[in-house]
Design a protein around this motif. Structure first.
Motif, PDB file in Angstrom:
ATOM      1  N   SER A   1       0.843  -1.108   0.015  1.00  0.00           N
ATOM      2  CA  SER A   1      -0.002  -0.093  -0.105  1.00  0.00           C
ATOM      3  C   SER A   1       0.977   1.383  -0.108  1.00  0.00           C
ATOM      4  O   SER A   1       1.924   1.514   0.764  1.00  0.00           O
ATOM      5  CB  SER A   1      -0.911   0.083   1.333  1.00  0.00           C
ATOM      6  OG  SER A   1      -1.747  -1.168   1.211  1.00  0.00           O
ATOM      7  N   VAL A   2       0.593   2.122  -0.739  1.00  0.00           N
ATOM      8  CA  VAL A   2       1.258   3.520  -0.840  1.00  0.00           C
ATOM      9  C   VAL A   2       0.265   4.750  -0.555  1.00  0.00           C
ATOM     10  O   VAL A   2      -0.754   4.736  -1.141  1.00  0.00           O
ATOM     11  CB  VAL A   2       1.700   3.667  -2.292  1.00  0.00           C
ATOM     12  CG1 VAL A   2       2.532   5.141  -2.303  1.00  0.00           C
ATOM     13  CG2 VAL A   2       2.942   2.692  -2.527  1.00  0.00           C
ATOM     14  N   PHE A   3       0.389   5.378   0.470  1.00  0.00           N
ATOM     15  CA  PHE A   3      -0.471   6.384   0.794  1.00  0.00           C
ATOM     16  C   PHE A   3       0.202   8.015   0.382  1.00  0.00           C
ATOM     17  O   PHE A   3       1.605   7.942   0.779  1.00  0.00           O
ATOM     18  CB  PHE A   3      -0.475   6.499   2.515  1.00  0.00           C
ATOM     19  CG  PHE A   3      -1.422   5.251   2.972  1.00  0.00           C
ATOM     20  CD1 PHE A   3      -2.704   5.290   3.049  1.00  0.00           C
ATOM     21  CD2 PHE A   3      -0.624   4.100   3.099  1.00  0.00           C
ATOM     22  CE1 PHE A   3      -3.368   4.206   3.680  1.00  0.00           C
ATOM     23  CE2 PHE A   3      -1.241   3.057   3.681  1.00  0.00           C
ATOM     24  CZ  PHE A   3      -2.651   3.162   4.158  1.00  0.00           C
ATOM     25  N   LEU A   4      -0.501   8.684  -0.112  1.00  0.00           N
ATOM     26  CA  LEU A   4       0.194   9.899  -0.471  1.00  0.00           C
ATOM     27  C   LEU A   4      -0.641  11.167   0.367  1.00  0.00           C
ATOM     28  O   LEU A   4      -1.771  11.423  -0.037  1.00  0.00           O
ATOM     29  CB  LEU A   4       0.144  10.255  -2.100  1.00  0.00           C
ATOM     30  CG  LEU A   4       0.722   9.301  -2.715  1.00  0.00           C
ATOM     31  CD1 LEU A   4       0.494   9.425  -4.366  1.00  0.00           C
ATOM     32  CD2 LEU A   4       2.269   9.210  -2.390  1.00  0.00           C
ATOM     33  N   ARG A   5      -0.126  11.752   1.136  1.00  0.00           N
ATOM     34  CA  ARG A   5      -0.707  13.008   2.215  1.00  0.00           C
ATOM     35  C   ARG A   5      -0.433  14.111   1.297  1.00  0.00           C
ATOM     36  O   ARG A   5       0.660  14.613   1.434  1.00  0.00           O
ATOM     37  CB  ARG A   5      -0.192  12.910   3.333  1.00  0.00           C
ATOM     38  CG  ARG A   5      -1.118  13.313   4.337  1.00  0.00           C
ATOM     39  CD  ARG A   5      -0.605  13.310   5.841  1.00  0.00           C
ATOM     40  NE  ARG A   5      -1.449  14.058   6.779  1.00  0.00           N
ATOM     41  CZ  ARG A   5      -1.476  14.698   7.518  1.00  0.00           C
ATOM     42  NH1 ARG A   5      -0.346  15.755   7.265  1.00  0.00           N
ATOM     43  NH2 ARG A   5      -2.309  15.145   8.326  1.00  0.00           N
ATOM     44  N   PHE A   6      -1.568  14.705   0.683  1.00  0.00           N
ATOM     45  CA  PHE A   6      -1.465  15.822  -0.213  1.00  0.00           C
ATOM     46  C   PHE A   6      -1.891  16.922   0.711  1.00  0.00           C
ATOM     47  O   PHE A   6      -2.837  16.902   1.877  1.00  0.00           O
ATOM     48  CB  PHE A   6      -2.521  15.778  -1.278  1.00  0.00           C
ATOM     49  CG  PHE A   6      -2.218  15.234  -2.514  1.00  0.00           C
ATOM     50  CD1 PHE A   6      -1.821  15.685  -3.554  1.00  0.00           C
ATOM     51  CD2 PHE A   6      -2.112  13.693  -2.364  1.00  0.00           C
ATOM     52  CE1 PHE A   6      -1.375  14.886  -4.738  1.00  0.00           C
ATOM     53  CE2 PHE A   6      -1.871  12.882  -3.468  1.00  0.00           C
ATOM     54  CZ  PHE A   6      -1.633  13.497  -4.550  1.00  0.00           C
ATOM     55  N   SER A   7      -1.308  18.056   0.806  1.00  0.00           N
ATOM     56  CA  SER A   7      -1.509  19.342   1.533  1.00  0.00           C
ATOM     57  C   SER A   7      -1.778  20.421   1.012  1.00  0.00           C
ATOM     58  O   SER A   7      -0.774  20.831   0.196  1.00  0.00           O
ATOM     59  CB  SER A   7      -0.200  19.524   2.769  1.00  0.00           C
ATOM     60  OG  SER A   7      -0.788  20.638   3.654  1.00  0.00           O
ATOM     61  N   TYR A   8      -2.848  21.124   1.268  1.00  0.00           N
ATOM     62  CA  TYR A   8      -3.113  22.417   0.271  1.00  0.00           C
ATOM     63  C   TYR A   8      -3.464  23.404   1.210  1.00  0.00           C
ATOM     64  O   TYR A   8      -3.868  23.396   2.411  1.00  0.00           O
ATOM     65  CB  TYR A   8      -4.669  22.199  -0.270  1.00  0.00           C
ATOM     66  CG  TYR A   8      -4.570  21.089  -1.073  1.00  0.00           C
ATOM     67  CD1 TYR A   8      -4.385  21.240  -2.658  1.00  0.00           C
ATOM     68  CD2 TYR A   8      -4.781  19.763  -0.731  1.00  0.00           C
ATOM     69  CE1 TYR A   8      -4.294  20.026  -3.483  1.00  0.00           C
ATOM     70  CE2 TYR A   8      -4.786  18.452  -1.810  1.00  0.00           C
ATOM     71  CZ  TYR A   8      -4.560  19.017  -3.066  1.00  0.00           C
ATOM     72  OH  TYR A   8      -4.750  17.710  -4.085  1.00  0.00           O
ATOM     73  N   ASP A   9      -3.021  24.835   0.744  1.00  0.00           N
ATOM     74  CA  ASP A   9      -3.488  25.933   1.179  1.00  0.00           C
ATOM     75  C   ASP A   9      -4.890  26.166   0.580  1.00  0.00           C
ATOM     76  O   ASP A   9      -4.885  26.864  -0.564  1.00  0.00           O
ATOM     77  CB  ASP A   9      -2.438  27.243   0.991  1.00  0.00           C
ATOM     78  CG  ASP A   9      -3.136  28.340   1.521  1.00  0.00           C
ATOM     79  OD1 ASP A   9      -3.845  28.471   2.129  1.00  0.00           O
ATOM     80  OD2 ASP A   9      -2.271  29.457   1.417  1.00  0.00           O
ATOM     81  N   THR A  10      -6.246  26.264   1.393  1.00  0.00           N
ATOM     82  CA  THR A  10      -7.232  26.475   0.908  1.00  0.00           C
ATOM     83  C   THR A  10      -7.810  27.905   1.079  1.00  0.00           C
ATOM     84  O   THR A  10      -9.148  27.936   0.960  1.00  0.00           O
ATOM     85  CB  THR A  10      -8.430  25.482   1.335  1.00  0.00           C
ATOM     86  OG1 THR A  10      -8.499  25.246   2.942  1.00  0.00           O
ATOM     87  CG2 THR A  10      -7.833  24.135   0.955  1.00  0.00           C
ATOM     88  N   LYS A  11      -6.596  28.734   1.579  1.00  0.00           N
ATOM     89  CA  LYS A  11      -7.362  30.126   1.574  1.00  0.00           C
ATOM     90  C   LYS A  11      -8.495  30.292   2.806  1.00  0.00           C
ATOM     91  O   LYS A  11      -8.122  29.715   3.847  1.00  0.00           O
ATOM     92  CB  LYS A  11      -7.622  30.932   0.462  1.00  0.00           C
ATOM     93  CG  LYS A  11      -6.760  30.622  -0.600  1.00  0.00           C
ATOM     94  CD  LYS A  11      -5.423  31.122  -0.296  1.00  0.00           C
ATOM     95  CE  LYS A  11      -4.419  30.962  -1.442  1.00  0.00           C
ATOM     96  NZ  LYS A  11      -2.971  31.202  -1.287  1.00  0.00           N
ATOM     97  N   ASP A  12      -9.523  30.851   2.574  1.00  0.00           N
ATOM     98  CA  ASP A  12     -10.621  31.179   3.410  1.00  0.00           C
ATOM     99  C   ASP A  12     -11.570  30.089   3.771  1.00  0.00           C
ATOM    100  O   ASP A  12     -12.389  30.077   4.326  1.00  0.00           O
ATOM    101  CB  ASP A  12     -11.295  32.342   3.400  1.00  0.00           C
ATOM    102  CG  ASP A  12     -10.607  33.569   3.648  1.00  0.00           C
ATOM    103  OD1 ASP A  12     -10.058  33.826   4.946  1.00  0.00           O
ATOM    104  OD2 ASP A  12     -10.293  34.632   2.612  1.00  0.00           O
ATOM    105  N   ALA A  13     -11.491  29.106   2.941  1.00  0.00           N
ATOM    106  CA  ALA A  13     -12.223  27.787   2.968  1.00  0.00           C
ATOM    107  C   ALA A  13     -11.942  26.744   3.671  1.00  0.00           C
ATOM    108  O   ALA A  13     -10.465  26.632   3.848  1.00  0.00           O
ATOM    109  CB  ALA A  13     -12.595  27.158   1.439  1.00  0.00           C
TER     110      ALA A  13
END
Length: 404
Positions: A181-193
């Motif tokens: 299993s390969v997990f990819l943890r994506f992290s985003y700047d979602t501004k005011d949301a």
């Protein structure tokens, strides 16, 4: 009423299903028909839930399905409290929605002490909404190949992810391998949301690129390494949403006047209860009742209430100094937004207006940062009040007077 009764009749007969009522009537009539159905088929009389201030047409499909009505929660206010933040700077009243007697009074007492001490300092330390899909590979050798490809091609994943949104920005992708299993943890700047939906849609697009360019096959768009709405050490350590801290220095005489105890007694109670007791319990949060304030302000401002789980990832520290009490809170994973979701509902929008953070900020993200700083300050007030009540042995009498 005939339309309402007729629709209820048709559901009872099996001609219509609950979710099909909006195809045959406006949203308010459909909700009234469901209340009539509940009246007939359960031992209830749901008249009170039929009195709501939002527009049934606005919430249907975007906030709720099978609408029946609205549930009211008492709303109180604490403050004013002085906040020195990068996004929130000034004196604020904190809206708190709760059914727990003594909570608002407790936070209000903490706000008073913070204000008398010159105000709290608050800072957002980190920002990143995460989504972590899980992929299937043949073996660990293939898993390493996929992980290396991801590390080397983050720009391509960012291009794909950001094609789905005009606001979100991909900040990082971190691979985790467990066998095949390969997990990819994506992290985003979602501004005011708050950004959970934004992150999910963007990650879906990026996952297509991973499948096209590597041997990996997507199993689930969320692999629980995100981790959303569940206690998780990764959120306590790495953060999710906003990582935010607030602290205050309160003169010794103010501690005595407002809390009827000493800095040393508060420090000892915090150490033995919040630190040692939490460690012995194996807790992720080392605090007195941070979730109480997070939940109350979430309800008042239209946040996703289930994410109180992550909001409870809070560490409270207290230090008795020569002339003062120093106290701080660190909320590792506070997921908040000022646009979208429940923030559009009329009463919740008013809660955001009380704080002055409704809608998108200028610059983008500043309103959500301010909300995070204000919630952290409210948590600090609540922690100070409860720990000092324990230190002065006032807790049971306060609940007898206010919370029964």
């Amino acid at each position: 009423m005939s339309d309402v009764s007729d629709l209820a009749d048709r559901v009872q007969s099996g001609e219509l299903r609950l979710y099909e009522l909006e195809d045959h009537a406006d949203e308010a009539t459909a909700a009234a028909a469901r209340r009539e159905l509940l009246r007939r088929e359960t031992e209830s009389d749901p008249d009170a839930v039929g009195g709501f201030s939002f527009d049934a047409g606005d919430v249907h499909g975007s906030n709720i399905e099978n609408l029946v009505g609205g549930v009211q929660v008492p709303l109180g206010v604490a403050g004013p409290v002085a906040v020195n933040g990068e996004a929130a700077d000034g004196e604020y009243y904190l809206p708190l929605a709760t059914t727990e007697g003594a909570l608002v009074a407790s936070v209000n007492r903490g706000c008073s002490a913070i204000r008398a001490g010159g105000g709290a300092t608050a800072r957002v330390l980190k920002n990143g909404m995460t989504r972590a899909p899980v992929f299937r590979v043949a073996d660990v050798a293939e898993a390493k190949t996929v992980a290396e490809w991801v590390r080397e091609n983050e720009d391509a994943l960012a291009e794909a992810a950001e094609s789905t949104t005009s606001h979100g920005e991909l900040q990082s992708v971190t691979p985790y391998v467990v066998g095949d299993s390969v997990f990819l943890r994506f992290s985003y700047d979602t501004k005011d949301a708050m950004g959970m939906n934004m992150a999910t849609i963007a990650t879906g697009e990026a996952a297509d690129v991973v499948e096209a360019e590597t041997p990996a096959e997507l199993v689930a768009l969320s692999g629980n390494l995100c981790s959303d709405k569940k206690p998780a050490a990764i959120n306590a350590v790495e953060g999710r949403g906003r990582t935010v801290s607030a602290d205050v220095r309160i003169p010794r005489e103010v501690v005595k006047e407002r809390f009827n105890t000493t800095p040393e007694a508060i420090e000892e109670a915090n150490t033995r209860k919040n630190l040692v007791g939490s460690a012995k319990a194996g807790a992720l949060g080392f605090n007195a009742h941070a979730a109480n304030v997070v939940a109350a302000m979430f309800l008042a401002t239209g946040q996703d209430a289930a994410q109180v789980v992550e909001g409870s990832n809070t560490i409270t520290t207290v230090e008795a100094r020569e002339d003062e009490l120093y106290a701080s809170v660190n909320l590792a994973s506070l997921e908040v937004g000022t646009v979208g979701g429940g923030t559009k509902l009329p009463t919740q929008a008013e809660g955001l207006d009380v704080l002055g953070v409704r809608g998108g900020g200028d610059p983008a993200g500043s309103n959500a940062d301010a909300l995070a700083e204000l919630i952290a300050t409210g948590v600090l007030a609540g922690e100070l009040s409860l720990v000092s009540a324990l230190a002065s042995r006032n807790l049971s009498s306060a609940h007898e007077e206010l919370g029964r």
